[in-house]
Motif scaffolding. Structure first.
Motif, short mmCIF file in Angstrom:
data_model
loop_
_atom_site.label_atom_id
_atom_site.label_comp_id
_atom_site.label_asym_id
_atom_site.label_seq_id
_atom_site.Cartn_x
_atom_site.Cartn_y
_atom_site.Cartn_z
N ALA A 17 0.84 -1.21 0.00
CA ALA A 17 0.00 0.00 0.00
C ALA A 17 0.87 1.26 0.00
O ALA A 17 0.53 2.26 -0.62
CB ALA A 17 -0.93 0.01 1.20
N ASP A 20 2.56 1.91 -3.31
CA ASP A 20 1.62 2.53 -4.24
C ASP A 20 1.44 4.01 -3.95
O ASP A 20 1.23 4.80 -4.87
CB ASP A 20 0.25 1.85 -4.14
CG ASP A 20 0.26 0.48 -4.82
OD1 ASP A 20 1.24 0.20 -5.54
OD2 ASP A 20 -0.68 -0.30 -4.60
N SER A 21 1.47 4.40 -2.67
CA SER A 21 1.12 5.79 -2.36
C SER A 21 2.32 6.73 -2.34
O SER A 21 2.17 7.93 -2.40
CB SER A 21 0.37 5.86 -1.02
OG SER A 21 1.24 5.54 0.05
N PRO A 87 -1.26 6.25 2.38
CA PRO A 87 -2.31 6.88 1.58
C PRO A 87 -3.20 7.78 2.44
O PRO A 87 -3.52 7.43 3.58
CB PRO A 87 -3.09 5.70 1.01
CG PRO A 87 -2.59 4.47 1.66
CD PRO A 87 -1.30 4.79 2.33
N GLU A 88 -3.58 8.94 1.90
CA GLU A 88 -4.42 9.91 2.60
C GLU A 88 -3.88 10.27 3.98
O GLU A 88 -4.65 10.65 4.87
CB GLU A 88 -5.85 9.38 2.78
CG GLU A 88 -6.78 9.69 1.62
CD GLU A 88 -6.54 8.75 0.45
OE1 GLU A 88 -6.74 7.53 0.66
OE2 GLU A 88 -6.14 9.22 -0.62
#
Length: 198
Positions: A17, A20-21, A87-88
């Motif tokens: 994850a 990816d981010s 992410p975020e």
């Protein structure tokens, strides 16, 4: 640079994850012989963009706080529990923290700091391995073992906390002042306590 080179993680795919981010891996920054090591949670957008820890608004707060206690960014080393932006900007997950733990331990081992200062809940809980009420415990010094070696850890609120809650400013600065005193790197000579003027 020398032997710190191998503290730079240049390629890591342990957390799908985060791979990816992220746009890059954000490694620790600061001198190899710093007495104070500040540990944050993980990179945010600005850090991910520039490849350096604490360069966004939190970084400005940290720089101001350091200046207040007679330190500069160039006097300290700063790193994060995870080196890739979640992410975020969510908190890093347990397995992500575990995946990155070896890099952090190697950095601590190499640096051999006088004091490790944890900025906020995630790094405090990660290194103390218990739940931490950061606001209440800020400024507390604990002894921990990392890889068998005793280390002094000072709990501190995250610089961003002062942006949302002004009452945290004093808590933040008092913790920084204590860190500087403990590491013997502050301007205040002769062990003057800041309670003198009260």
């Amino acid at each position: 640079m020398g032997e710190m080179e191998d503290l730079c993680v240049t390629d890591c795919t342990r957390c799908p994850a985060l791979v990816d981010s992220r746009s890059r891996i954000v490694n620790g920054a600061g001198p190899e012989d710093a007495d104070l090591l500040f540990v944050g949670e993980g990179p945010g957008a600005k850090e991910d963009e520039q490849g350096e820890p604490f360069v966004g608004r939190s970084g400005t707060v940290l720089d101001d706080g350091l200046r207040t206690v007679g330190l500069a960014r160039s006097d300290i080393r700063i790193t994060n529990c995870v080196r890739c932006r979640p992410p975020e900007n969510r908190d890093p997950k347990k397995d992500e923290l575990a995946n990155c733990r070896g890099y952090l331990e190697r950095e601590i081992d190499r640096l051999d700091p006088e004091v490790i200062v944890t900025l906020g809940k995630v790094p405090s809980e990660h290194l103390l391995e218990r739940s931490v009420a950061v606001t209440k415990e800020a400024g507390d010094l604990e002894e921990i073992r990392i890889d068998g070696t005793p280390r002094r850890l000072l709990i501190c609120v995250h610089p961003a906390a002062t942006l949302y809650d002004r009452s945290q400013e004093e808590t933040f600065e008092n913790a920084l002042e204590r860190a500087a005193d403990l590491a013997g790197v502050a301007d205040s000579e002769g062990g003057q306590s800041r309670l003198d003027g009260f």
